[in-house]
Design a protein around this motif. Structure first.
Motif, PDB file in Angstrom:
ATOM      1  N   PRO A 150       0.805  -1.229   0.000  1.00  0.00           N
ATOM      2  CA  PRO A 150       0.000   0.000   0.000  1.00  0.00           C
ATOM      3  C   PRO A 150       0.837   1.279   0.000  1.00  0.00           C
ATOM      4  O   PRO A 150       0.291   2.360  -0.181  1.00  0.00           O
ATOM      5  CB  PRO A 150      -0.796  -0.110   1.305  1.00  0.00           C
ATOM      6  N   THR A 151       2.131   1.169   0.213  1.00  0.00           N
ATOM      7  CA  THR A 151       2.946   2.387   0.361  1.00  0.00           C
ATOM      8  C   THR A 151       3.961   2.575  -0.764  1.00  0.00           C
ATOM      9  O   THR A 151       4.751   3.515  -0.724  1.00  0.00           O
ATOM     10  CB  THR A 151       3.740   2.333   1.687  1.00  0.00           C
ATOM     11  N   GLN A 152       3.974   1.651  -1.699  1.00  0.00           N
ATOM     12  CA  GLN A 152       4.978   1.653  -2.778  1.00  0.00           C
ATOM     13  C   GLN A 152       6.396   1.502  -2.235  1.00  0.00           C
ATOM     14  O   GLN A 152       7.363   1.934  -2.860  1.00  0.00           O
ATOM     15  CB  GLN A 152       4.860   2.917  -3.634  1.00  0.00           C
ATOM     16  N   GLY A 172       5.642  -2.208   7.485  1.00  0.00           N
ATOM     17  CA  GLY A 172       5.609  -3.507   8.157  1.00  0.00           C
ATOM     18  C   GLY A 172       4.256  -4.198   8.162  1.00  0.00           C
ATOM     19  O   GLY A 172       4.007  -5.062   9.001  1.00  0.00           O
ATOM     20  N   CYS A 173       3.402  -3.852   7.207  1.00  0.00           N
ATOM     21  CA  CYS A 173       2.068  -4.482   7.191  1.00  0.00           C
ATOM     22  C   CYS A 173       2.134  -5.940   6.734  1.00  0.00           C
ATOM     23  O   CYS A 173       1.225  -6.713   6.981  1.00  0.00           O
ATOM     24  CB  CYS A 173       1.127  -3.688   6.293  1.00  0.00           C
ATOM     25  N   ARG A 174       3.157  -6.308   6.038  1.00  0.00           N
ATOM     26  CA  ARG A 174       3.424  -7.672   5.564  1.00  0.00           C
ATOM     27  C   ARG A 174       2.432  -8.163   4.500  1.00  0.00           C
ATOM     28  O   ARG A 174       2.324  -9.360   4.266  1.00  0.00           O
ATOM     29  CB  ARG A 174       3.496  -8.660   6.749  1.00  0.00           C
ATOM     30  N   ALA A 184       9.787 -15.270  -0.555  1.00  0.00           N
ATOM     31  CA  ALA A 184      11.048 -14.578  -0.813  1.00  0.00           C
ATOM     32  C   ALA A 184      11.227 -13.319   0.024  1.00  0.00           C
ATOM     33  O   ALA A 184      12.188 -12.592  -0.169  1.00  0.00           O
ATOM     34  CB  ALA A 184      11.149 -14.246  -2.302  1.00  0.00           C
ATOM     35  N   ARG A 185      10.275 -13.060   0.923  1.00  0.00           N
ATOM     36  CA  ARG A 185      10.365 -11.839   1.739  1.00  0.00           C
ATOM     37  C   ARG A 185      10.444 -12.204   3.206  1.00  0.00           C
ATOM     38  O   ARG A 185       9.798 -13.143   3.653  1.00  0.00           O
ATOM     39  CB  ARG A 185       9.117 -10.980   1.515  1.00  0.00           C
ATOM     40  N   SER A 186      11.236 -11.450   3.930  1.00  0.00           N
ATOM     41  CA  SER A 186      11.419 -11.718   5.361  1.00  0.00           C
ATOM     42  C   SER A 186      11.071 -10.480   6.169  1.00  0.00           C
ATOM     43  O   SER A 186      11.297  -9.355   5.719  1.00  0.00           O
ATOM     44  CB  SER A 186      12.874 -12.091   5.657  1.00  0.00           C
ATOM     45  N   VAL A 210      10.565  -4.070   9.579  1.00  0.00           N
ATOM     46  CA  VAL A 210      10.753  -3.785   8.155  1.00  0.00           C
ATOM     47  C   VAL A 210      10.917  -5.106   7.394  1.00  0.00           C
ATOM     48  O   VAL A 210      11.576  -6.023   7.861  1.00  0.00           O
ATOM     49  CB  VAL A 210      11.985  -2.862   7.942  1.00  0.00           C
ATOM     50  N   VAL A 211      10.289  -5.151   6.218  1.00  0.00           N
ATOM     51  CA  VAL A 211      10.428  -6.323   5.349  1.00  0.00           C
ATOM     52  C   VAL A 211      11.640  -6.121   4.448  1.00  0.00           C
ATOM     53  O   VAL A 211      11.963  -4.995   4.074  1.00  0.00           O
ATOM     54  CB  VAL A 211       9.135  -6.509   4.510  1.00  0.00           C
ATOM     55  N   GLU A 212      12.291  -7.214   4.090  1.00  0.00           N
ATOM     56  CA  GLU A 212      13.424  -7.125   3.171  1.00  0.00           C
ATOM     57  C   GLU A 212      13.491  -8.365   2.305  1.00  0.00           C
ATOM     58  O   GLU A 212      12.844  -9.374   2.580  1.00  0.00           O
ATOM     59  CB  GLU A 212      14.726  -6.916   3.934  1.00  0.00           C
TER      60      GLU A 212
HETATM   61  S1  SF4 Z   1       5.427  -4.773   4.650  1.00  0.00           S
HETATM   62 FE1  SF4 Z   1       5.518  -5.135   2.441  1.00  0.00          FE
HETATM   63  S2  SF4 Z   1       3.482  -4.477   1.710  1.00  0.00           S
HETATM   64 FE2  SF4 Z   1       3.748  -3.562   3.764  1.00  0.00          FE
HETATM   65  S3  SF4 Z   1       4.688  -1.562   3.376  1.00  0.00           S
HETATM   66 FE3  SF4 Z   1       6.408  -2.965   3.727  1.00  0.00          FE
HETATM   67  S4  SF4 Z   1       6.983  -3.621   1.639  1.00  0.00           S
HETATM   68 FE4  SF4 Z   1       4.905  -2.729   1.477  1.00  0.00          FE
END
Ligand code: SF4
Ligand code: SF4
Length: 277
Positions: A150-152, A172-174, A184-186, A210-212
């Protein structure tokens, strides 16, 4: 915003422009002459015209970075895969949490049947069954993670096909983790910084929440370097990286010669990572 983050944003911006003036290993932005002119050979993975003269799916345009991983070579030399993973960890300040459930993975090992869930593993050859496969972000042509964000914070670089992340925008909405069919995302459940073994000051560290994921080493490409995992396997042909739309590229030569598979191709995400098994 601290200096490190400022620097990274600058580098990330440069990666979009890389290839201009930099001794880039990979031509990152320009369309191939054949594609630009509308003549010449179509990309190897472009679909053939259907019976009605149309195409079943849209042919990818411009530079599209991709990777071919030769699992046969990886399996012949398991230390090479470990080196590739270690190089990625070192390049990107990936934390190594002792508890596996918090693991942050950019490129990782997993059993064949977990990586290639569309393929039957029953009675598969011992060389496939008994050795780990390798997985990473597929830098999909049609990435569901980008649509979900949602945040690009997750976005696709149209100029080279990399699915990139702006860590600063991640809330961090995941949603992206739920959307990615490849795991592939953590997510950083805890502050990763105490778990970075050797800090690379050229790359930002992340924070809790934070996702990476793998970024195809966009920051290295901007400096004219190969991805860290590719460099770790240099000279072996175990990982070949390049422009899938460049008919003269090494990656296209490999794809023309070898039978390759992709992960979960039926989902229609159009992965840019191909495997020789
Ligand atoms: S967790 Fe994923 S979907 Fe949510 S803001 Fe971060 S990168 Fe975007
Ligand atoms: S593999 Fe997952 S993280 Fe990578 S582009 Fe595809 S959906 Fe996004």
């Amino acid at each position: 915003m601290d200096n490190k983050r400022r620097k990274f944003l600058k580098i990330a911006g440069a990666s979009v422009l890389a290839g201009i003036g930099a001794p880039a290993v990979i031509k990152l932005t320009a369309a191939t002459p054949a594609l630009a002119s509308g003549h010449g050979e179509a990309p190897a993975h472009a679909p053939a015209p259907d019976a009605h003269g149309g195409h079943a799916e849209e042919a990818p345009q411009g530079v599209r970075l991709g990777m071919v991983i030769d699992l046969r070579k990886m399996n012949e030399n398991p230390e090479m895969l470990d080196s590739a993973i270690a190089a990625c960890i070192a390049a990107h300040n990936i934390p190594e949490f002792p508890d596996k459930k918090n693991e942050v993975k950019w490129i990782w090992k997993a059993p064949f049947e977990n990586v290639f869930t569309d393929h039957s593993a029953s009675h598969s050859a011992a060389k496939v069954k008994n050795f780990p496969s390798v997985a990473l972000c597929n830098h999909c042509d049609d990435p569901p993670c980008v649509r979900a964000c949602p945040t690009q914070a997750t976005f696709r670089l149209e100029k080279n096909g990399i699915v990139a992340m702006d860590f600063h925008r991640c809330i961090g909405c995941r949603f992206c983790m739920a959307a990615c069919p490849y795991g592939a995302r953590s997510f950083n459940w805890q502050d990763p910084r105490p778990y970075i073994k050797k800090y690379n000051k050229e790359f930002p560290s992340r924070m809790k929440g934070v996702v990476e994921k793998c970024n195809f080493c966009g920051e290295r490409l901007a400096l004219g370097q190969e991805p860290a995992c590719v460099e770790a396997c240099k000279g072996t042909g175990a990982i070949v990286f390049g422009d899938l739309n460049d008919a003269k590229s090494e990656i296209r030569a490999v794809l023309d010669k070898e039978f390759t598979i992709q992960r979960k191709p039926t989902l229609g995400t159009k992965p840019s990572v191909f495997y020789i098994v």
